[in-house]
Design a protein around this motif. Sequence first.
Motif, PDB file in Angstrom:
ATOM      1  N   LYS A  51      13.526 -32.276 -26.885  1.00 16.21           N
ATOM      2  CA  LYS A  51      14.574 -31.863 -25.946  1.00 16.21           C
ATOM      3  C   LYS A  51      15.876 -31.576 -26.710  1.00 16.21           C
ATOM      4  O   LYS A  51      16.574 -30.599 -26.434  1.00 16.21           O
ATOM      5  CB  LYS A  51      14.796 -32.969 -24.910  1.00 16.21           C
ATOM      6  CG  LYS A  51      15.837 -32.612 -23.877  1.00 16.21           C
ATOM      7  CD  LYS A  51      16.049 -33.731 -22.868  1.00 16.21           C
ATOM      8  CE  LYS A  51      17.240 -33.412 -21.981  1.00 16.21           C
ATOM      9  NZ  LYS A  51      17.637 -34.560 -21.154  1.00 16.21           N
ATOM     10  N   HIS A  52      16.164 -32.437 -27.701  1.00 15.01           N
ATOM     11  CA  HIS A  52      17.424 -32.235 -28.420  1.00 15.01           C
ATOM     12  C   HIS A  52      17.383 -31.001 -29.323  1.00 15.01           C
ATOM     13  O   HIS A  52      18.421 -30.395 -29.582  1.00 15.01           O
ATOM     14  CB  HIS A  52      17.828 -33.482 -29.207  1.00 15.01           C
ATOM     15  CG  HIS A  52      19.304 -33.507 -29.498  1.00 15.01           C
ATOM     16  ND1 HIS A  52      20.263 -33.384 -28.508  1.00 15.01           N
ATOM     17  CD2 HIS A  52      19.996 -33.566 -30.666  1.00 15.01           C
ATOM     18  CE1 HIS A  52      21.466 -33.384 -29.061  1.00 15.01           C
ATOM     19  NE2 HIS A  52      21.335 -33.492 -30.376  1.00 15.01           N
ATOM     20  N   LEU A  53      16.196 -30.616 -29.751  1.00 16.74           N
ATOM     21  CA  LEU A  53      16.078 -29.372 -30.521  1.00 16.74           C
ATOM     22  C   LEU A  53      16.454 -28.179 -29.636  1.00 16.74           C
ATOM     23  O   LEU A  53      17.214 -27.290 -30.053  1.00 16.74           O
ATOM     24  CB  LEU A  53      14.657 -29.215 -31.092  1.00 16.74           C
ATOM     25  CG  LEU A  53      14.354 -27.914 -31.842  1.00 16.74           C
ATOM     26  CD1 LEU A  53      15.325 -27.681 -33.005  1.00 16.74           C
ATOM     27  CD2 LEU A  53      12.914 -27.910 -32.368  1.00 16.74           C
ATOM     28  N   TYR A 116      28.175 -38.133 -36.025  1.00 15.91           N
ATOM     29  CA  TYR A 116      28.911 -37.115 -36.779  1.00 15.91           C
ATOM     30  C   TYR A 116      29.337 -35.981 -35.839  1.00 15.91           C
ATOM     31  O   TYR A 116      30.482 -35.545 -35.828  1.00 15.91           O
ATOM     32  CB  TYR A 116      28.079 -36.551 -37.955  1.00 15.91           C
ATOM     33  CG  TYR A 116      28.864 -35.510 -38.702  1.00 15.91           C
ATOM     34  CD1 TYR A 116      29.880 -35.901 -39.568  1.00 15.91           C
ATOM     35  CD2 TYR A 116      28.660 -34.152 -38.482  1.00 15.91           C
ATOM     36  CE1 TYR A 116      30.669 -34.948 -40.201  1.00 15.91           C
ATOM     37  CE2 TYR A 116      29.439 -33.203 -39.111  1.00 15.91           C
ATOM     38  CZ  TYR A 116      30.442 -33.610 -39.974  1.00 15.91           C
ATOM     39  OH  TYR A 116      31.237 -32.667 -40.586  1.00 15.91           O
ATOM     40  N   GLU A 117      28.375 -35.525 -35.029  1.00 16.76           N
ATOM     41  CA  GLU A 117      28.693 -34.426 -34.107  1.00 16.76           C
ATOM     42  C   GLU A 117      29.768 -34.846 -33.094  1.00 16.76           C
ATOM     43  O   GLU A 117      30.664 -34.070 -32.764  1.00 16.76           O
ATOM     44  CB  GLU A 117      27.425 -33.997 -33.357  1.00 16.76           C
ATOM     45  CG  GLU A 117      26.395 -33.340 -34.270  1.00 16.76           C
ATOM     46  CD  GLU A 117      25.170 -32.930 -33.481  1.00 16.76           C
ATOM     47  OE1 GLU A 117      25.026 -31.730 -33.216  1.00 16.76           O
ATOM     48  OE2 GLU A 117      24.367 -33.822 -33.112  1.00 16.76           O
ATOM     49  N   ILE A 118      29.640 -36.089 -32.618  1.00  8.77           N
ATOM     50  CA  ILE A 118      30.609 -36.585 -31.626  1.00  8.77           C
ATOM     51  C   ILE A 118      32.029 -36.599 -32.211  1.00  8.77           C
ATOM     52  O   ILE A 118      32.980 -36.159 -31.571  1.00  8.77           O
ATOM     53  CB  ILE A 118      30.176 -37.980 -31.102  1.00  8.77           C
ATOM     54  CG1 ILE A 118      28.934 -37.838 -30.205  1.00  8.77           C
ATOM     55  CG2 ILE A 118      31.315 -38.673 -30.343  1.00  8.77           C
ATOM     56  CD1 ILE A 118      28.202 -39.148 -29.882  1.00  8.77           C
ATOM     57  N   GLU A 146      26.432 -33.504 -24.241  1.00  2.99           N
ATOM     58  CA  GLU A 146      25.002 -33.613 -24.579  1.00  2.99           C
ATOM     59  C   GLU A 146      24.766 -34.496 -25.799  1.00  2.99           C
ATOM     60  O   GLU A 146      23.768 -35.211 -25.861  1.00  2.99           O
ATOM     61  CB  GLU A 146      24.395 -32.213 -24.788  1.00  2.99           C
ATOM     62  CG  GLU A 146      24.276 -31.463 -23.481  1.00  2.99           C
ATOM     63  CD  GLU A 146      23.622 -30.078 -23.597  1.00  2.99           C
ATOM     64  OE1 GLU A 146      23.420 -29.461 -22.541  1.00  2.99           O
ATOM     65  OE2 GLU A 146      23.347 -29.617 -24.725  1.00  2.99           O
ATOM     66  N   GLU A 147      25.687 -34.459 -26.763  1.00  2.71           N
ATOM     67  CA  GLU A 147      25.546 -35.340 -27.934  1.00  2.71           C
ATOM     68  C   GLU A 147      25.670 -36.794 -27.492  1.00  2.71           C
ATOM     69  O   GLU A 147      24.907 -37.656 -27.934  1.00  2.71           O
ATOM     70  CB  GLU A 147      26.608 -35.055 -29.009  1.00  2.71           C
ATOM     71  CG  GLU A 147      26.841 -33.614 -29.408  1.00  2.71           C
ATOM     72  CD  GLU A 147      25.668 -32.919 -30.070  1.00  2.71           C
ATOM     73  OE1 GLU A 147      24.556 -33.451 -30.100  1.00  2.71           O
ATOM     74  OE2 GLU A 147      25.889 -31.792 -30.546  1.00  2.71           O
ATOM     75  N   GLU A 148      26.624 -37.057 -26.617  1.00  2.62           N
ATOM     76  CA  GLU A 148      26.835 -38.438 -26.164  1.00  2.62           C
ATOM     77  C   GLU A 148      25.645 -38.940 -25.355  1.00  2.62           C
ATOM     78  O   GLU A 148      25.218 -40.084 -25.506  1.00  2.62           O
ATOM     79  CB  GLU A 148      28.126 -38.531 -25.329  1.00  2.62           C
ATOM     80  CG  GLU A 148      29.364 -38.430 -26.195  1.00  2.62           C
ATOM     81  CD  GLU A 148      30.660 -38.306 -25.396  1.00  2.62           C
ATOM     82  OE1 GLU A 148      31.722 -38.602 -25.960  1.00  2.62           O
ATOM     83  OE2 GLU A 148      30.612 -37.889 -24.214  1.00  2.62           O
TER      84      GLU A 148
HETATM   85 FE   LIG Z   1      23.051 -33.641 -31.632  1.00  2.00          FE
END
Ligand SMILES: [Fe+2]
Length: 168
Positions: A51-53, A116-118, A146-148
Amino acid sequence: MGFFSKDIKTLDDLFIHTLRDIYYAEKQIEKSLPKMIDKATDPQLKAGFEKHLTQTKGHIERVEQVFELHGVKAKTVNCPAIDGILAEADEVSGDVDDKEVLDAALIASAQAVEHYEITRYGTLIAWARQLGRSDCANVLARNLKEEEATDRKLTEIAESKVNLQAAE
Ligand SMILES: [Fe+2]
Ligand SMILES: [Fe+2]
């Protein structure tokens, strides 16, 4: 363009530089996730990575949208930080023998990536708002959300079963 190079003079320059950094990072993450999907054993974890991909492909498109809104060319700058996080993920998972311990290691690595993304999206959103670009901030906020959510989901999978199974 190095981080402290004199090419970065204004907050707007720094915003663009950091946007190029997360653009690079998202593309590297897109390349790494299939390896993590392959290595994961727990079906919920595997599905979560899949899903995250899909979401990551969307993140790349949204970052491209922000480049366009801001009127600059979409391009990457090397990000040694994400390269290091991903290299370490690869190295650690290569060293883990037990499948269940491997799942725990994959979650830990994936959460380092999410964090890192957050941090990058948090900064970019704050700078976009400061620069009067709430349009850019709103698009970036969708990625951040979505990252969170992914980070929370990984914690849930780890604490509800993967860590327990790894400890057996
Ligand atoms: Fe991510
Ligand atoms: Fe992302």
